[in-house]
Design a protein around this motif. Structure first.
Motif, PDB file in Angstrom:
ATOM      1  N   ILE A 107       0.842  -1.204   0.000  1.00  0.00           N
ATOM      2  CA  ILE A 107       0.000   0.000   0.000  1.00  0.00           C
ATOM      3  C   ILE A 107       0.876   1.252   0.000  1.00  0.00           C
ATOM      4  CG2 ILE A 107      -1.685   1.339   1.338  1.00  0.00           C
ATOM      5  CD1 ILE A 107      -2.797  -1.457   2.275  1.00  0.00           C
ATOM      6  N   ALA A 108       1.899   1.291   0.854  1.00  0.00           N
ATOM      7  CA  ALA A 108       2.790   2.447   0.935  1.00  0.00           C
ATOM      8  C   ALA A 108       3.524   2.694  -0.383  1.00  0.00           C
ATOM      9  CB  ALA A 108       3.796   2.248   2.071  1.00  0.00           C
ATOM     10  N   THR A 109       3.982   1.626  -1.034  1.00  0.00           N
ATOM     11  CA  THR A 109       4.682   1.762  -2.317  1.00  0.00           C
ATOM     12  C   THR A 109       3.763   2.369  -3.368  1.00  0.00           C
ATOM     13  OG1 THR A 109       6.124  -0.113  -1.829  1.00  0.00           O
ATOM     14  CG2 THR A 109       5.882   0.480  -4.153  1.00  0.00           C
ATOM     15  N   ALA A 110       2.553   1.877  -3.443  1.00  0.00           N
ATOM     16  CA  ALA A 110       1.599   2.384  -4.427  1.00  0.00           C
ATOM     17  C   ALA A 110       1.236   3.843  -4.142  1.00  0.00           C
ATOM     18  CB  ALA A 110       0.348   1.511  -4.443  1.00  0.00           C
ATOM     19  N   ILE A 111       0.970   4.167  -2.892  1.00  0.00           N
ATOM     20  CA  ILE A 111       0.603   5.539  -2.530  1.00  0.00           C
ATOM     21  C   ILE A 111       1.742   6.500  -2.844  1.00  0.00           C
ATOM     22  CG2 ILE A 111       0.113   7.067  -0.561  1.00  0.00           C
ATOM     23  CD1 ILE A 111      -1.624   4.782   0.572  1.00  0.00           C
ATOM     24  N   ALA A 112       2.985   6.090  -2.558  1.00  0.00           N
ATOM     25  CA  ALA A 112       4.151   6.939  -2.842  1.00  0.00           C
ATOM     26  C   ALA A 112       4.261   7.251  -4.336  1.00  0.00           C
ATOM     27  CB  ALA A 112       5.422   6.271  -2.347  1.00  0.00           C
ATOM     28  N   ALA A 113       3.773   6.358  -5.172  1.00  0.00           N
ATOM     29  CA  ALA A 113       3.807   6.558  -6.623  1.00  0.00           C
ATOM     30  C   ALA A 113       2.521   7.211  -7.136  1.00  0.00           C
ATOM     31  CB  ALA A 113       4.025   5.222  -7.323  1.00  0.00           C
ATOM     32  N   GLY A 114       1.612   7.541  -6.211  1.00  0.00           N
ATOM     33  CA  GLY A 114       0.352   8.165  -6.605  1.00  0.00           C
ATOM     34  C   GLY A 114      -0.620   7.204  -7.274  1.00  0.00           C
ATOM     35  N   ARG A 115      -0.511   5.931  -6.945  1.00  0.00           N
ATOM     36  CA  ARG A 115      -1.345   4.901  -7.560  1.00  0.00           C
ATOM     37  C   ARG A 115      -2.079   4.106  -6.481  1.00  0.00           C
ATOM     38  NH1 ARG A 115       1.092   3.172 -12.587  1.00  0.00           N
ATOM     39  NH2 ARG A 115      -0.826   1.973 -12.877  1.00  0.00           N
ATOM     40  N   ARG A 116      -2.940   3.217  -6.911  1.00  0.00           N
ATOM     41  CA  ARG A 116      -3.607   2.278  -6.008  1.00  0.00           C
ATOM     42  C   ARG A 116      -2.926   0.928  -6.145  1.00  0.00           C
ATOM     43  NH1 ARG A 116      -9.916   3.454  -7.110  1.00  0.00           N
ATOM     44  NH2 ARG A 116      -9.532   1.649  -8.421  1.00  0.00           N
ATOM     45  N   PRO A 117      -2.820   0.153  -5.039  1.00  0.00           N
ATOM     46  CA  PRO A 117      -2.099  -1.120  -5.102  1.00  0.00           C
ATOM     47  C   PRO A 117      -2.868  -2.241  -5.793  1.00  0.00           C
ATOM     48  CG  PRO A 117      -3.005  -0.828  -2.922  1.00  0.00           C
ATOM     49  CD  PRO A 117      -3.276   0.453  -3.678  1.00  0.00           C
ATOM     50  N   GLY A 118      -4.168  -2.101  -5.938  1.00  0.00           N
ATOM     51  CA  GLY A 118      -4.971  -3.201  -6.466  1.00  0.00           C
ATOM     52  C   GLY A 118      -5.269  -4.191  -5.360  1.00  0.00           C
ATOM     53  N   GLY A 119      -5.816  -5.290  -5.715  1.00  0.00           N
ATOM     54  CA  GLY A 119      -6.192  -6.304  -4.731  1.00  0.00           C
ATOM     55  C   GLY A 119      -6.962  -7.411  -5.412  1.00  0.00           C
ATOM     56  N   GLU A 120      -7.774  -8.117  -4.640  1.00  0.00           N
ATOM     57  CA  GLU A 120      -8.564  -9.218  -5.184  1.00  0.00           C
ATOM     58  C   GLU A 120      -7.686 -10.239  -5.903  1.00  0.00           C
ATOM     59  OE1 GLU A 120     -11.931  -9.587  -4.501  1.00  0.00           O
ATOM     60  OE2 GLU A 120     -11.488  -7.882  -3.222  1.00  0.00           O
ATOM     61  N   ILE A 121      -6.602 -10.642  -5.240  1.00  0.00           N
ATOM     62  CA  ILE A 121      -5.705 -11.658  -5.789  1.00  0.00           C
ATOM     63  C   ILE A 121      -6.115 -13.015  -5.221  1.00  0.00           C
ATOM     64  CG2 ILE A 121      -3.312 -12.420  -6.015  1.00  0.00           C
ATOM     65  CD1 ILE A 121      -3.935  -9.794  -7.500  1.00  0.00           C
ATOM     66  N   PHE A 122      -6.332 -13.976  -6.107  1.00  0.00           N
ATOM     67  CA  PHE A 122      -6.827 -15.293  -5.729  1.00  0.00           C
ATOM     68  C   PHE A 122      -6.065 -16.405  -6.436  1.00  0.00           C
ATOM     69  CE2 PHE A 122     -10.438 -12.577  -4.877  1.00  0.00           C
ATOM     70  CZ  PHE A 122     -11.054 -13.154  -3.773  1.00  0.00           C
ATOM     71  N   ILE A 123      -6.131 -17.584  -5.857  1.00  0.00           N
ATOM     72  CA  ILE A 123      -5.868 -18.820  -6.576  1.00  0.00           C
ATOM     73  C   ILE A 123      -7.259 -19.281  -6.992  1.00  0.00           C
ATOM     74  CG2 ILE A 123      -4.993 -21.183  -6.475  1.00  0.00           C
ATOM     75  CD1 ILE A 123      -3.362 -20.272  -3.958  1.00  0.00           C
ATOM     76  N   HIS A 124      -7.465 -19.497  -8.277  1.00  0.00           N
ATOM     77  CA  HIS A 124      -8.810 -19.860  -8.720  1.00  0.00           C
ATOM     78  C   HIS A 124      -8.770 -20.843  -9.877  1.00  0.00           C
ATOM     79  CE1 HIS A 124      -8.534 -17.185 -12.204  1.00  0.00           C
ATOM     80  NE2 HIS A 124      -8.275 -16.161 -11.418  1.00  0.00           N
ATOM     81  N   GLY A 125      -9.963 -21.375 -10.191  1.00  0.00           N
ATOM     82  CA  GLY A 125     -10.126 -22.279 -11.317  1.00  0.00           C
ATOM     83  C   GLY A 125     -10.385 -21.515 -12.598  1.00  0.00           C
ATOM     84  N   GLN A 126     -10.979 -22.189 -13.543  1.00  0.00           N
ATOM     85  CA  GLN A 126     -11.260 -21.608 -14.854  1.00  0.00           C
ATOM     86  C   GLN A 126     -12.530 -20.758 -14.791  1.00  0.00           C
ATOM     87  OE1 GLN A 126      -8.954 -22.187 -17.499  1.00  0.00           O
ATOM     88  NE2 GLN A 126      -7.910 -22.774 -15.620  1.00  0.00           N
ATOM     89  N   PRO A 127     -12.681 -19.810 -15.738  1.00  0.00           N
ATOM     90  CA  PRO A 127     -13.884 -18.968 -15.751  1.00  0.00           C
ATOM     91  C   PRO A 127     -15.153 -19.801 -15.893  1.00  0.00           C
ATOM     92  CG  PRO A 127     -12.240 -18.140 -17.309  1.00  0.00           C
ATOM     93  CD  PRO A 127     -11.759 -19.482 -16.833  1.00  0.00           C
ATOM     94  N   ASN A 128     -16.216 -19.342 -15.244  1.00  0.00           N
ATOM     95  CA  ASN A 128     -17.504 -20.040 -15.332  1.00  0.00           C
ATOM     96  C   ASN A 128     -18.240 -19.759 -16.640  1.00  0.00           C
ATOM     97  OD1 ASN A 128     -17.339 -21.272 -12.804  1.00  0.00           O
ATOM     98  ND2 ASN A 128     -18.168 -19.468 -11.782  1.00  0.00           N
ATOM     99  N   THR A 129     -18.052 -18.568 -17.208  1.00  0.00           N
ATOM    100  CA  THR A 129     -18.875 -18.153 -18.340  1.00  0.00           C
ATOM    101  C   THR A 129     -18.151 -18.087 -19.674  1.00  0.00           C
ATOM    102  OG1 THR A 129     -18.449 -15.828 -17.829  1.00  0.00           O
ATOM    103  CG2 THR A 129     -20.427 -16.824 -16.874  1.00  0.00           C
ATOM    104  N   LYS A 130     -16.849 -18.118 -19.675  1.00  0.00           N
ATOM    105  CA  LYS A 130     -16.108 -18.053 -20.940  1.00  0.00           C
ATOM    106  C   LYS A 130     -14.881 -18.938 -20.831  1.00  0.00           C
ATOM    107  CE  LYS A 130     -13.718 -14.007 -19.256  1.00  0.00           C
ATOM    108  NZ  LYS A 130     -13.341 -12.659 -19.383  1.00  0.00           N
ATOM    109  N   LYS A 131     -14.140 -19.041 -21.893  1.00  0.00           N
ATOM    110  CA  LYS A 131     -12.946 -19.877 -21.914  1.00  0.00           C
ATOM    111  C   LYS A 131     -11.723 -18.997 -21.659  1.00  0.00           C
ATOM    112  CE  LYS A 131     -11.568 -23.926 -24.404  1.00  0.00           C
ATOM    113  NZ  LYS A 131     -12.056 -25.012 -23.624  1.00  0.00           N
ATOM    114  N   ALA A 132     -10.759 -19.512 -20.902  1.00  0.00           N
ATOM    115  CA  ALA A 132      -9.503 -18.786 -20.673  1.00  0.00           C
ATOM    116  C   ALA A 132      -8.801 -18.595 -22.006  1.00  0.00           C
ATOM    117  CB  ALA A 132      -8.621 -19.567 -19.706  1.00  0.00           C
ATOM    118  N   LYS A 133      -8.161 -17.441 -22.167  1.00  0.00           N
ATOM    119  CA  LYS A 133      -7.524 -17.098 -23.443  1.00  0.00           C
ATOM    120  C   LYS A 133      -6.030 -17.340 -23.375  1.00  0.00           C
ATOM    121  CE  LYS A 133     -11.064 -13.767 -24.513  1.00  0.00           C
ATOM    122  NZ  LYS A 133     -11.413 -12.394 -24.766  1.00  0.00           N
TER     123      LYS A 133
END
Length: 166
Positions: A107-133
């Motif tokens: 968070i501190a690194t992103a804020i220092a650069a004037g950005r947002r750090p992002g989030g919602e990082i998961f280990i997950h399976g394949q998409p339910n509605t479309k095919k992985a590209k």
């Protein structure tokens, strides 16, 4: 009479077919998973009980697979030590297990650069509605096959340490 016998036969067939449906929610009664190690360069994820490898999986990454995630939208997967902190049985992917990114340093690194750090990082399976590209199609997550995320979901508990290595 023949209709009745046919009806009972049809009903029995449906009942048996219903019993054979496999749930994506597996149970696990083996050794505790004490840590998860992700080697991004080798594309291998390991579930460990202390020093013993219980399971290993291949995976896909974000659309920018090298380097540590720093900002929202950079397509990178974090590197460092985090925790498995949540699970989502209703994910837009088959199942998902959350990683505690971002931490205070991220968070501190992103804020220092004037950005947002992002989030919602998961280990997950394949998409339910479309095919992985192709390969490395996520926005920074770790994607495995559906049968593999079912095992991971059952084996890894919230609070488990996860180390993501370059």
């Amino acid at each position: 009479m023949k209709r009745r016998i046919f009806g009972f036969g049809a009903l029995a067939s449906l009942a048996v077919a219903g019993c054979s449906t496999r749930s994506k929610f597996l149970t696990y009664n083996g050794p505790e998973v004490t840590s998860v190690v992700v080697n991004k360069g080798q594309r291998r994820l390991y579930l460990l009980n202390n020093e013993e490898i219980l399971k290993a999986y291949d995976f896909d990454l974000g659309f920018t697979p090298t380097g540590h995630k720093q900002f929202e939208g950079d397509g990178k997967t974090p590197e460092g030590t985090y925790l498995i902190d949540r699970r989502n049985p209703r994910s837009k992917y088959h199942l998902s297990v959350g990683i505690s990114y971002p931490n205070s340093k991220d968070i501190a690194t992103a804020i220092a650069a004037g950005r947002r750090p992002g989030g919602e990082i998961f280990i997950h399976g394949q998409p339910n509605t479309k095919k992985a590209k192709g390969r490395d199609w996520t926005a920074g997550c770790i994607a495995v096959k559906n049968d593999e995320i079912e095992e991971i979901y059952a084996m890894v508990k919230d609070g488990t340490v996860i180390t993501l290595r370059p």
